[in-house]
Enzyme design. Structure first.
Site, PDB file in Angstrom:
ATOM      1  N   HIS A 168      94.291 -42.943 -14.796  1.00 17.14           N
ATOM      2  CA  HIS A 168      95.164 -44.094 -15.045  1.00 17.14           C
ATOM      3  C   HIS A 168      94.449 -45.018 -16.017  1.00 17.14           C
ATOM      4  O   HIS A 168      93.370 -45.526 -15.730  1.00 17.14           O
ATOM      5  CB  HIS A 168      95.494 -44.833 -13.745  1.00 17.14           C
ATOM      6  CG  HIS A 168      96.419 -45.994 -13.955  1.00 17.14           C
ATOM      7  ND1 HIS A 168      97.794 -45.876 -13.862  1.00 17.14           N
ATOM      8  CD2 HIS A 168      96.167 -47.302 -14.258  1.00 17.14           C
ATOM      9  CE1 HIS A 168      98.351 -47.048 -14.105  1.00 17.14           C
ATOM     10  NE2 HIS A 168      97.387 -47.931 -14.345  1.00 17.14           N
ATOM     11  N   CYS A 169      95.064 -45.242 -17.168  1.00 14.36           N
ATOM     12  CA  CYS A 169      94.442 -46.041 -18.211  1.00 14.36           C
ATOM     13  C   CYS A 169      95.098 -47.415 -18.261  1.00 14.36           C
ATOM     14  O   CYS A 169      96.280 -47.524 -18.657  1.00 14.36           O
ATOM     15  CB  CYS A 169      94.579 -45.346 -19.569  1.00 14.36           C
ATOM     16  SG  CYS A 169      93.763 -46.237 -20.916  1.00 14.36           S
ATOM     17  N   PRO A 170      94.394 -48.472 -17.868  1.00 13.90           N
ATOM     18  CA  PRO A 170      95.002 -49.808 -17.949  1.00 13.90           C
ATOM     19  C   PRO A 170      95.190 -50.282 -19.378  1.00 13.90           C
ATOM     20  O   PRO A 170      96.022 -51.168 -19.628  1.00 13.90           O
ATOM     21  CB  PRO A 170      94.003 -50.686 -17.184  1.00 13.90           C
ATOM     22  CG  PRO A 170      92.694 -49.970 -17.291  1.00 13.90           C
ATOM     23  CD  PRO A 170      93.027 -48.514 -17.310  1.00 13.90           C
ATOM     24  N   GLY A 173      98.519 -49.122 -20.102  1.00 11.44           N
ATOM     25  CA  GLY A 173      99.484 -49.538 -19.098  1.00 11.44           C
ATOM     26  C   GLY A 173     100.260 -48.413 -18.474  1.00 11.44           C
ATOM     27  O   GLY A 173     101.422 -48.603 -18.075  1.00 11.44           O
ATOM     28  N   ASN A 174      99.652 -47.240 -18.326  1.00 15.55           N
ATOM     29  CA  ASN A 174     100.371 -46.105 -17.762  1.00 15.55           C
ATOM     30  C   ASN A 174      99.370 -45.050 -17.328  1.00 15.55           C
ATOM     31  O   ASN A 174      98.190 -45.086 -17.710  1.00 15.55           O
ATOM     32  CB  ASN A 174     101.330 -45.510 -18.800  1.00 15.55           C
ATOM     33  CG  ASN A 174     102.450 -44.713 -18.162  1.00 15.55           C
ATOM     34  OD1 ASN A 174     102.451 -44.485 -16.956  1.00 15.55           O
ATOM     35  ND2 ASN A 174     103.410 -44.291 -18.971  1.00 15.55           N
TER      36      ASN A 174
END
Length: 394
Positions: A168-170, A173-174
């Site tokens: 999960h890559c902040p 944002g997804n």
């Protein structure tokens, strides 16, 4: 007399999807709820490129070549397109099990493991699956009520099982999964090139200006260039390092989740069953392979029934004949409901054995519990019908 009127309210499936996601543009855009760092990413990219185009590009186009701003625009547009494609797309979310499917899986697990005495811990819910002559374990997700497909994992932030889950890559944002990993890789690759490009020509710009007015005077006259150099310097190492790490993973056909957990480099020294043993083939599969469609069907339609009473007078001729129409339809309704219920049960039995869980998709618009509620009252009314018009029934 009063007649029960059933009204159907249409809504999109994305409005009822579980998980912690946000949807925009009538379900076309899908993102995580935590989007603050994503806005920071947009601000850094847009701000740095705006300063570069406003100050350095015009001077460099005159002094060196007009191709410098053109190539910078191409890199900027490509990086932004890949960022938005990664952030706004479905990463490969797997639908959760329907109530009938979850009950069937529970019965299947109980039949396999048997009854567990009280006080004893039940055995782990794992299925063995063979891929390229190697045994791969399929783990059960207690949230989604499914056996996850190979390489899938449950994201604790989005609260969804994602197929070929990477991480999960902040910053985007997804989640990064099977359906948007190639766009994520192209984004960080193009962003690395864009950062190096801007950083290099900022140094060239300062050097050219310093030859005319001196180094200190150049720094005083161009504070925007100094800010760009600082931003590019600190982001260069992280972005370029991340690109190199994912290039290594693509060459091995491996995910970040598998690399962190040491799935193929642990004590057992199990080889990666998904690797082709060739860097070119692995890169072609990950970056150029066919993109699977989304199994969520976010913009599909759902029908919700709303019942209400409506008064009618019994003195009019047409009104006395209208109630007779739904009586015939109600006598014929159980056979159709039973047929649909049999199709739902059959599809559940077929879909629960599949490791990819794609059989749950066509059953989303069907409400299995709603079918059962419709057939129960009709089953009670069946014995009473032959008294009035039994010969006309069959």
């Amino acid at each position: 007399m009063s007649v029960m009127v059933v009204r159907k309210k249409a809504m999109r499936k994305w409005e009822k999807l579980p998980g912690r996601n946000t949807f925009c543009c009538d379900g076309r855009i899908m993102m995580a709820r935590q989007k603050g760092i994503f806005y920071l990413t947009l601000f850094l990219i847009l701000g740095t490129c705006a300063l570069f185009f406003a100050f350095e590009c015009r001077y460099l186009a005159v002094q060196l070549s007009p191709a410098i701003p053109v190539f910078a625009v191409v890199l900027f547009l490509f990086a932004m397109a890949m960022l938005l494609r990664t952030s706004f797309s479905d990463p490969g979310v797997i639908p959760r099990a329907l109530p009938d499917e979850a009950a069937f899986i529970e019965m299947e697990i109980e039949a396999t493991n048997g009854t567990v005495p009280q006080g004893q811990r039940p055995p782990p819910r794992i299925k063995n699956f063979q891929i390229n002559n190697q045994i791969v374990k399929l783990k059960y997700c207690y949230t989604c009520k499914i056996f996850r497909p190979p390489r899938a994992s449950h994201c604790s932030i989005c609260d969804n099982c994602v197929e070929r889950f990477d991480h999960h890559c902040p910053w985007v944002g997804n989640c990064v999964g099977k359906r948007n990993y190639r766009y994520f890789y192209l984004f960080i690759l193009s962003l690395s090139l864009l950062t190096i490009y801007i950083f290099t020509f900022n140094i060239v710009y300062v050097a050219l200006k310093s030859m005319k007015i001196g180094f200190l005077n150049t720094l005083k006259e161009t504070p925007g260039t100094v800010l760009e150099v600082l931003i590019c310097f600190f982001t260069l190492w992280s972005v370029v390092g991340l690109t190199g790490f994912h290039t290594f993973l693509v060459a091995l056909n491996q995910t970040t989740n598998e690399d962190i957990k040491g799935a193929w480099t642990g004590k057992n020294r199990v080889q990666n069953p998904y690797s082709h043993g060739n860097i070119v083939k692995n890169c072609c599969e990950v970056l150029c392979g066919p993109l699977p469609p989304s199994v969520l069907d976010r913009r599909g339609m759902l029908q919700q029934e709303e019942s209400g009473a409506q008064g009618e007078s019994s003195t009019r001729g047409p009104s006395t004949q209208e109630p007779s129409v739904p009586e015939k339809s109600s006598t014929q309704e159980p056979s159709a409901a039973q047929a649909l219920g049999a199709e739902v049960v059959g599809s559940v039995q077929e879909g629960s054995s599949s490791p990819t869980r794609q059989s749950a998709v066509p059953m989303l618009p069907l409400s299995s519990t709603g079918m059962l509620e419709e057939t129960q009252p009709s089953a009670v009314e069946l014995p009473a019908q032959p008294r009035d018009d039994g010969p006309t029934e069959h």
